[in-house]
Design a protein around this motif. Structure first.
Motif, PDB file in Angstrom:
ATOM      1  N   HIS A  66      50.907  46.386  45.240  1.00 10.09           N
ATOM      2  CA  HIS A  66      52.176  46.848  45.073  1.00 10.09           C
ATOM      3  C   HIS A  66      52.588  47.721  46.207  1.00 10.09           C
ATOM      4  CE1 HIS A  66      53.973  45.793  41.077  1.00 10.09           C
ATOM      5  NE2 HIS A  66      52.555  45.328  40.764  1.00 10.09           N
ATOM      6  N   GLN A  77      48.419  45.178  40.767  1.00  7.99           N
ATOM      7  CA  GLN A  77      48.554  44.689  39.129  1.00  7.99           C
ATOM      8  C   GLN A  77      47.656  43.423  38.995  1.00  7.99           C
ATOM      9  OE1 GLN A  77      52.612  45.102  38.148  1.00  7.99           O
ATOM     10  NE2 GLN A  77      52.297  43.913  36.180  1.00  7.99           N
ATOM     11  N   HIS A  88      46.364  47.238  35.715  1.00 13.05           N
ATOM     12  CA  HIS A  88      46.765  47.765  37.103  1.00 13.05           C
ATOM     13  C   HIS A  88      45.765  48.662  37.487  1.00 13.05           C
ATOM     14  CE1 HIS A  88      47.583  51.835  35.411  1.00 13.05           C
ATOM     15  NE2 HIS A  88      48.231  51.042  34.238  1.00 13.05           N
TER      16      HIS A  88
END
Length: 148
Positions: A66, A77, A88
């Motif tokens: 991310h 994630q 995550h």
């Protein structure tokens, strides 16, 4: 169920970051690792094995990055592809004195779906504890990578 791991690497943060940002450098060092495939700069697929008593179980999952902020953090994630789980985590690097780097990694996994009760024991054992041998191997590889 969140897990937190930490270790001190005897190398400067720039060398540690150059090593950590490329999964190919360190993924094979994790206990239980089988393989991984990088699809692009953000997505990859991984396979690990874990033991439940005398039974070995293969765990497959996709990982999506991310955010990546050099040289200090990666957030990601994960989602199980052969077992029901999502989660995550992150990896953070902090510069220390005398060219050392403090690494923390966290992973929070949750079992999902109709087999959640069966999957929870797998999540308790995954990821495997980072051992002293793993730390020493990562440190040695970072030194070889940085000085090679």
């Amino acid at each position: 169920m969140a897990k937190l791991y930490s270790m001190i690497i005897d190398a400067p943060i720039e060398a540690v970051w150059a090593f950590l940002k490329d999964f190919d450098h360190w993924a094979p060092l994790i206990p239980g690792y089988v393989t991984h495939k990088i699809w692009n700069s953000r997505k990859s697929s991984w396979i690990f094995t874990t033991e439940i008593g005398v039974i070995k179980k293969k765990i497959e999952f996709d990982l999506e990055i991310h955010s990546m902020h050099a040289p200090r953090s990666i957030t990601f994630q994960v989602e199980g592809t052969n077992e029901g789980f999502i989660g995550h985590g992150n990896i953070e690097a902090k510069k220390m004195k005398r060219g050392r780097t403090f690494i923390t990694a966290s992973l929070d996994l949750q079992a999902t779906g109709p087999l959640a009760k069966l999957i929870k024991p797998l999540l308790k054992s995954n990821p495997p504890k980072i051992t002293q041998e793993f730390k020493e191997e990562v440190t040695a590889r970072i030194h070889a990578y940085h000085n090679g």
